[in-house]
Design an enzyme around this catalytic site. Structure first.
Site, PDB file in Angstrom:
ATOM      1  N   ASP A 128      28.631  63.891  79.747  1.00 17.07           N
ATOM      2  CA  ASP A 128      28.391  64.774  78.839  1.00 17.07           C
ATOM      3  C   ASP A 128      29.002  66.108  79.333  1.00 17.07           C
ATOM      4  O   ASP A 128      28.370  66.922  80.172  1.00 17.07           O
ATOM      5  CB  ASP A 128      27.381  64.436  78.337  1.00 17.07           C
ATOM      6  CG  ASP A 128      27.533  65.425  77.049  1.00 17.07           C
ATOM      7  OD1 ASP A 128      28.361  66.018  76.206  1.00 17.07           O
ATOM      8  OD2 ASP A 128      26.773  64.656  75.920  1.00 17.07           O
ATOM      9  N   HIS A 129      30.102  66.400  78.825  1.00 15.18           N
ATOM     10  CA  HIS A 129      30.845  67.808  79.334  1.00 15.18           C
ATOM     11  C   HIS A 129      29.918  68.531  78.699  1.00 15.18           C
ATOM     12  O   HIS A 129      30.535  70.482  79.321  1.00 15.18           O
ATOM     13  CB  HIS A 129      31.522  67.524  79.141  1.00 15.18           C
ATOM     14  CG  HIS A 129      32.719  68.730  80.464  1.00 15.18           C
ATOM     15  ND1 HIS A 129      32.144  69.107  81.017  1.00 15.18           N
ATOM     16  CD2 HIS A 129      34.083  68.571  80.806  1.00 15.18           C
ATOM     17  CE1 HIS A 129      33.002  69.818  81.455  1.00 15.18           C
ATOM     18  NE2 HIS A 129      34.376  69.344  81.937  1.00 15.18           N
ATOM     19  N   ARG A 130      29.210  68.524  77.755  1.00 16.72           N
ATOM     20  CA  ARG A 130      28.342  69.721  77.215  1.00 16.72           C
ATOM     21  C   ARG A 130      26.883  69.611  77.625  1.00 16.72           C
ATOM     22  O   ARG A 130      26.876  71.313  77.902  1.00 16.72           O
ATOM     23  CB  ARG A 130      28.007  69.276  75.370  1.00 16.72           C
ATOM     24  CG  ARG A 130      28.816  69.214  74.867  1.00 16.72           C
ATOM     25  CD  ARG A 130      28.109  68.293  73.257  1.00 16.72           C
ATOM     26  NE  ARG A 130      27.438  67.110  73.508  1.00 16.72           N
ATOM     27  CZ  ARG A 130      27.230  65.619  72.809  1.00 16.72           C
ATOM     28  NH1 ARG A 130      27.328  66.974  71.663  1.00 16.72           N
ATOM     29  NH2 ARG A 130      27.256  64.797  72.726  1.00 16.72           N
TER      30      ARG A 130
END
Length: 473
Positions: A443-445
């Site tokens: 998850d790039h968040r």
């Protein structure tokens, strides 16, 4: 005189609101014992045998095999205290309105001793008898009381009987007016299949935005299309399912749960994937030496799990979830490690609790236990939820790589490809080594590529040189 008690589909836990009847284990007229399994149901999590808390004679069953029932719907009624099966009991009945609570003295001793205190999640049978719903059997040839409407949808035109809140939400999301639908359930109850059929009809009957062609006189020849031979016209909006040989498979049970979760993951999580090839020769040799020393056998998945938990200790960003309502990244202290397992019922992801605190032997034993339970369809809802990170060993399918979809609401998944002999430069020389491809979808968040790359590189280093893991323990 026998007391007729109604047994409802109990709360199966973990937010499950419905279940599909797979197989009835008893028939109307059968004598059942307390806590005897009476029906096998399939939820979105697992296959479950439901025990009946009452002992007596089955007087009615509700729902056919293959149908879905919401939690709290009647399953069957049991005549408690009956000495023999009733003559020609009806196979289907509807519950009558509950009578006024009877005095405590009215409850017979036999009825008290023919019930169970055992429970499923959220369901108890030890409540006072006055709170239990009693059902009167319909006289032969007579009519039965109408079933009460469940989950009404209030509006100007009155209430609409809907089988569950999920059906109501599905209709709302697609802009359907439930008052215009005719339910196929008992007493006009609107089921999920009714709403899905209405959605499909709306898709196939959607008017075309292309203007209709002007009428052509009968004497005029039909114009030929430019650039090719004449083609057979295709009806605008024709449904693909109308063609011969098309099969429609309902998305329900495990398959439906997987579809919902993967769709939500793709919709909610901005994922990215990085991968690396690693020389697994030393790891395979270490596993062989460990198993040759005696004791319980260590699986390759258990060794990868030990490497994974060590990597998560160095990169805790990946053992987290995202709370968008609070706009926070929630880092989790424990590693509850999920692993993808293919079964006859579909893909399931059992969870090994507190994987970070387990030895390789303990992990091997737990992986084996959960895999066997998954194949047997006996995993509990608690064993299928609560994961914080997932391992996906797709190498067992004979493939090298993949870009898996994250198991929502987790933040990452490590994929393991097959381990095969390949040419590899080892200590400056070309040699044949055991090579594996590792991939990390994240998850790039929760982190940037540097963190994800650092995690994957550490995992690869431990695979290539298991001593690296020993230095960090």
């Amino acid at each position: 005189m026998a007391q007729v008690l109604e047994f409802k589909l109990p709360d199966l836990g973990e937010g499950l609101t419905e279940a599909e009847i797979v197989r009835w284990l008893v028939s109307v007229g059968d004598v059942v014992a307390v806590d005897q399994p009476v029906v096998e149901v399939e939820t979105a999590k697992a296959m479950v045998e439901v025990p009946c808390p009452y002992g007596g004679v089955v007087t009615a069953r509700f729902g056919e095999e293959g149908s879905e029932l919401p939690v709290g719907a009647p399953l069957l009624t049991v005549a408690v205290g009956a000495s023999e099966p009733a003559d020609s009991p009806p196979t289907t009945a509807a519950p009558a309105p509950a009578p006024a609570p009877a005095p405590a003295a009215a409850t017979s001793a036999s009825a008290r001793h023919e019930t169970s205190g055992n429970v499923l999640v959220g369901y108890g049978t030890g409540a006072p008898a006055a709170r239990r719903r009693r059902v009167r059997r319909a006289p032969l040839g007579g009519s039965v009381a109408p079933a009460p409407a469940r989950e009404p949808v209030n509006g100007a035109a009155g209430a609409v009987p809907v089988v569950s809140p999920l059906v109501r939400r599905l209709a709302r999301e697609h802009g359907l007016d439930l008052r215009e639908l005719t339910g196929s359930g008992r007493d006009g109850l609107i089921l999920r299949c009714d709403v899905e059929q209405a959605i499909n009809r709306g898709a196939t009957q959607e008017p075309s935005t292309v203007p209709a062609p002007a009428p052509v006189p009968a004497s005029a020849p039909a114009p030929a299309p430019a650039g090719g031979p004449a083609m057979s016209p295709t009806p605008v909006g024709a449904s693909a399912s109308a063609r011969p040989g098309v099969t429609r498979v309902p998305l329900r049970g495990v398959r439906g749960a997987v579809a919902d979760k993967l769709t939500r993951s793709r919709h909610d999580i901005p994922d990215a994937t990085c991968w690396v090839d690693a020389d697994a020769t030393e790891l395979m040799a270490a596993r062989t030496a460990m198993n040759a020393a005696g004791g319980a056998k260590i699986s390759l998945l258990a060794l990868m799990a030990r490497i994974c938990t060590a990597a998560l200790a160095r990169h805790p960003e990946l053992n987290s979830t995202v709370d968008m309502a609070a706009r926070e990244i929630v880092r989790l202290p424990e590693v509850h490690l999920g692993f993808a397992a293919q079964t006859d019922r579909g893909l399931v992801v059992p969870v090994v609790r507190d994987a970070h605190a387990r030895s390789a032997e303990s992990l091997s034993a737990e992986f084996a236990r959960l895999t066997e339970a998954g194949r047997a369809g006996t995993l509990t809802p608690g064993e299928l939820t609560g994961g914080t990170f997932t391992l996906n060993n797709y190498g067992v399918f004979g493939v090298d790589g993949s870009t898996p979809i994250i198991n929502h609401p987790e933040a990452a998944m490590l994929g393991i490809g097959r381990i095969v002999p390949k040419p590899w430069v080892h200590e400056g020389e070309l040699a044949v080594r055991q090579v594996v491809q590792l991939s990390l979808t994240f998850d790039h968040r929760v982190c940037d590529g540097g963190t994800a790359g650092g995690f994957l590189r550490y995992v690869a280093d431990c695979v290539e040189q298991p001593a690296v893991l020993l230095r960090t323990l």
